[in-house]
Enzyme design. Structure first.
Site, PDB file in Angstrom:
ATOM      1  N   PRO A  89      74.856 -44.650  14.344  1.00  7.62           N
ATOM      2  CA  PRO A  89      74.519 -46.075  14.221  1.00  7.62           C
ATOM      3  C   PRO A  89      75.036 -46.894  15.396  1.00  7.62           C
ATOM      4  O   PRO A  89      74.600 -48.029  15.602  1.00  7.62           O
ATOM      5  CB  PRO A  89      75.198 -46.494  12.905  1.00  7.62           C
ATOM      6  CG  PRO A  89      76.256 -45.475  12.675  1.00  7.62           C
ATOM      7  CD  PRO A  89      75.739 -44.199  13.258  1.00  7.62           C
ATOM      8  N   GLU A 116      81.849 -39.511   6.614  1.00  9.36           N
ATOM      9  CA  GLU A 116      82.080 -40.852   7.157  1.00  9.36           C
ATOM     10  C   GLU A 116      81.796 -40.918   8.649  1.00  9.36           C
ATOM     11  O   GLU A 116      81.770 -41.992   9.234  1.00  9.36           O
ATOM     12  CB  GLU A 116      83.530 -41.284   6.895  1.00  9.36           C
ATOM     13  CG  GLU A 116      83.819 -41.601   5.442  1.00  9.36           C
ATOM     14  CD  GLU A 116      83.001 -42.766   4.925  1.00  9.36           C
ATOM     15  OE1 GLU A 116      82.983 -43.826   5.576  1.00  9.36           O
ATOM     16  OE2 GLU A 116      82.365 -42.604   3.866  1.00  9.36           O
ATOM     17  N   ARG A 153      54.842 -35.182  19.065  1.00 10.11           N
ATOM     18  CA  ARG A 153      53.459 -35.630  19.129  1.00 10.11           C
ATOM     19  C   ARG A 153      53.057 -36.098  20.536  1.00 10.11           C
ATOM     20  O   ARG A 153      51.879 -36.241  20.835  1.00 10.11           O
ATOM     21  CB  ARG A 153      53.186 -36.728  18.108  1.00 10.11           C
ATOM     22  CG  ARG A 153      53.972 -37.999  18.299  1.00 10.11           C
ATOM     23  CD  ARG A 153      53.670 -39.029  17.219  1.00 10.11           C
ATOM     24  NE  ARG A 153      52.324 -39.560  17.339  1.00 10.11           N
ATOM     25  CZ  ARG A 153      51.317 -39.256  16.542  1.00 10.11           C
ATOM     26  NH1 ARG A 153      51.472 -38.422  15.550  1.00 10.11           N
ATOM     27  NH2 ARG A 153      50.124 -39.806  16.730  1.00 10.11           N
ATOM     28  N   ASP A 168      48.347 -45.564  19.206  1.00  9.96           N
ATOM     29  CA  ASP A 168      49.371 -45.742  18.185  1.00  9.96           C
ATOM     30  C   ASP A 168      50.136 -47.041  18.408  1.00  9.96           C
ATOM     31  O   ASP A 168      50.255 -47.525  19.530  1.00  9.96           O
ATOM     32  CB  ASP A 168      50.370 -44.586  18.211  1.00  9.96           C
ATOM     33  CG  ASP A 168      49.781 -43.299  17.689  1.00  9.96           C
ATOM     34  OD1 ASP A 168      48.770 -43.366  16.970  1.00  9.96           O
ATOM     35  OD2 ASP A 168      50.328 -42.233  18.003  1.00  9.96           O
TER      36      ASP A 168
END
Length: 251
Positions: A89, A116, A153, A168
């Site tokens: 994160p 954690e 992709r 896309d």
């Protein structure tokens, strides 16, 4: 391209290749895949990969020794120039531009943390930290699978019609335009006449305008600082004029 995931749950990652584009890419040998489990590098009978954090607090932390050993194993089996990417994160937000950058590499080693978090010293072996969004997951496996799916992709031959990738959302930094298929008429509405006209230039302009307009309405931040071409600016202004609003937040 060589794709390796350092994970405590290799079976979870394997699900990505059960079908779809990723599965076909592996069948066609467009990618080589592997998983390395830190548990295989533990030295105790319980195969311990986590421990309590120094300083106290809830949860457990992934231990540095088995994690670094697993990363070293993955690097030894990967092509030269393959970076180690920690799903975190705290990392750089993952977007289409970064997916294209990754797709040009000979391989990726994606590290999926658990608990954690991981011992900070394990970052000594990491070249990149990447985040797929501001929310909490149970582990980095799903995040790694998102990155791999987006990258696979883009590889030549992975998608049957390469042109579909260019349409896309986010390919060029914009949201995608609306799409329609049969039936032509439905209780919820009709297919726009321009898409049935056979006029390819008119269809191109309509799709571009809708893509610009949707981005302005739903993700205006994507247009901030973007230098539009004269055609794009005109199409977007016509879209806004037809709506009769000045601020997408008021729409």
């Amino acid at each position: 391209m060589h794709l390796t995931v350092v994970t405590l749950f290799p079976d979870l990652v394997e699900a990505l290749y059960a079908g779809g584009i990723a599965g076909r890419a592996r069948e066609r040998a467009l990618i080589r895949t592997a998983s390395v489990n830190p548990r295989d590098f533990t030295r105790d009978v319980h195969r311990t990969v986590d421990d309590r954090p120094y300083g106290g607090g809830p949860g457990m932390v992934m231990k540095v020794e088995p994690l670094l050993a697993a990363i070293a194993e993955a690097k030894g089996a990967s092509p030269a120039g393959t970076p180690v990417v920690m799903m975190s994160p705290q990392g750089q937000p993952f977007d289409q531009a970064l997916a294209r950058e990754f797709a040009a590499l000979p391989g990726l080693i994606l590290v999926a943390g658990r608990y954690e978090g991981v011992d900070e010293r394990a970052l000594s072996a990491v070249d990149w930290e990447v985040s797929i969004g501001d929310y909490v997951l149970s582990g980095g496996e799903l995040a790694a699978m998102v990155v791999m799916d987006a990258v696979i992709r883009l590889l030549p031959g992975a998608v049957g019609d390469a042109a579909s990738c260019a349409q896309d959302s986010f390919w060029d930094g914009l949201l995608d335009c609306p799409h329609y298929t049969r039936p032509e008429t439905h209780a919820t509405g009709e297919v726009p006449a321009v898409l049935r006209s056979g006029d390819h230039e008119a269809i191109r302009r309509w799709r571009l305008q809708q893509s610009l307009g949707r981005t302005w309405l739903r993700r205006p931040g994507l247009l901030a600082g973007r230098e539009l071409t004269r055609e794009q600016d005109r199409l977007l202004q016509d879209f806004i004029d037809n709506l009769g609003i000045d601020d997408p937040a008021c729409g």
